[in-house]
Design a protein around this motif. Structure first.
Motif, short mmCIF file in Angstrom:
data_model
loop_
_atom_site.label_atom_id
_atom_site.label_comp_id
_atom_site.label_asym_id
_atom_site.label_seq_id
_atom_site.Cartn_x
_atom_site.Cartn_y
_atom_site.Cartn_z
N TRP A 133 0.71 -1.04 0.96
CA TRP A 133 0.01 0.18 0.47
C TRP A 133 0.90 0.89 0.34
CZ3 TRP A 133 -4.37 -0.20 -1.75
CH2 TRP A 133 -5.18 -1.36 -1.42
N LYS A 134 2.24 1.31 0.24
CA LYS A 134 3.18 2.59 0.23
C LYS A 134 3.42 2.64 -1.41
CE LYS A 134 5.25 2.40 4.19
NZ LYS A 134 6.37 2.35 5.23
N PHE A 139 1.02 1.58 -3.54
CA PHE A 139 0.28 2.35 -4.00
C PHE A 139 -0.20 3.81 -4.01
CE2 PHE A 139 -4.26 4.02 -2.20
CZ PHE A 139 -5.06 4.23 -3.30
N TRP A 140 0.21 4.40 -3.17
CA TRP A 140 0.32 5.50 -2.83
C TRP A 140 1.27 6.55 -4.08
CZ3 TRP A 140 -3.29 7.83 -0.89
CH2 TRP A 140 -4.08 7.90 0.19
N LEU A 141 2.27 5.88 -3.58
CA LEU A 141 3.94 6.13 -4.94
C LEU A 141 2.51 6.26 -6.28
CD1 LEU A 141 6.69 7.37 -6.15
CD2 LEU A 141 7.24 5.04 -5.85
N LEU A 142 2.38 5.36 -7.07
CA LEU A 142 1.01 5.61 -7.81
C LEU A 142 0.86 5.84 -8.82
CD1 LEU A 142 1.88 1.35 -8.92
CD2 LEU A 142 2.76 2.87 -10.14
N VAL A 143 -0.24 6.43 -7.17
CA VAL A 143 -1.20 7.88 -6.95
C VAL A 143 -1.21 9.14 -7.36
CG1 VAL A 143 -3.46 8.96 -5.55
CG2 VAL A 143 -3.26 6.17 -5.52
N LEU A 192 -4.62 -5.36 -7.30
CA LEU A 192 -5.25 -4.45 -6.70
C LEU A 192 -5.50 -3.23 -6.16
CD1 LEU A 192 -8.52 -3.91 -5.90
CD2 LEU A 192 -7.68 -5.52 -3.69
N PRO A 193 -3.78 -2.86 -5.59
CA PRO A 193 -3.29 -1.55 -5.07
C PRO A 193 -3.09 -1.34 -6.85
CG PRO A 193 -2.22 -3.45 -3.79
CD PRO A 193 -3.11 -4.20 -4.58
#
Length: 204
Positions: A112-113, A115-119, A143-144
């Motif tokens: 999920w870290k 995930f935030w980088l990719l967001v 999923l992330p």
């Protein structure tokens, strides 16, 4: 601008084509894999010509971009070695390799870290394909990865549609002129917010 200038003008011309929604979908799909021009170049004039359909156009672009992100992920995961010479010829290999190193370290700590980088990546002017390929190479959990692509790219597209709906032609012209400074400014704000949340969670 011998490469990007003509592509930019071509995308603008496509925006006024009778089959513009299909062309926008194709551009959004290709941009997530290999094409160097962002779909916002087409989306903005399309929203200007039909303001009430702007959010529908943004949805088309998002869904096709997500399909392209899946393809880029799969190519990175299963065919990276085969396409290395092509990526080197395009000048992307070093950037992808650098992103792979960063993503691998972050994913090892927490998916999920990543995930935030990719967001955050989805809102920057950095080509989306760099992150889709790198995510597949690293094996970021699917999923992330998909959630980050939907949020990161979606907020850019819907922001364009909203800006054109509210500001009309002036907003469209300003968007083309200021898209990169705006993108980086929002990125800095988002980085600050994510950093604050991470520090707060660590302190708790």
């Amino acid at each position: 601008m011998k490469l990007f200038g003509p592509l930019y003008e071509r995308a603008l011309a496509w925006a006024w084509h009778p089959k513009a929604p299909a062309l926008l979908g194709g551009l959004s799909f290709a941009e997530a894999i290999v094409f160097p021009v962002m779909p916002e170049v087409m989306l903005a004039p399309m929203c200007l010509s039909q303001p009430r359909r702007g959010f529908w156009f943004a949805t088309i672009s998002l869904l096709c971009g997500l399909a392209g992100a899946v393809m880029g992920y799969l190519l990175g995961h299963f065919a990276y070695e085969l396409v290395k010479p092509m990526l080197a010829a395009l000048g992307w290999l070093d950037r992808i390799d650098a992103q792979v190193v960063q993503l691998r370290e972050i994913t090892a700590q927490s998916p999920w870290k990543a995930f935030w980088l990719l967001v955050l990546a989805g809102f920057t002017p950095i080509p989306l394909k760099i992150f889709t390929w790198a995510s597949g190479i690293v094996g970021v959990p699917f999923l992330p990865f998909m959630a980050s692509m939907a949020i990161g790219r979606g907020k850019r597209l819907y922001l364009v549609a909203l800006a054109i709906r509210l500001g009309g032609e002036r907003a469209e012209k300003a968007l083309h002129r200021w898209i990169e400074p705006i993108g980086w400014a929002v990125l800095v704000l988002l980085l600050g917010l994510v950093g604050w949340l991470l520090l707060r969670g660590h302190g708790a």
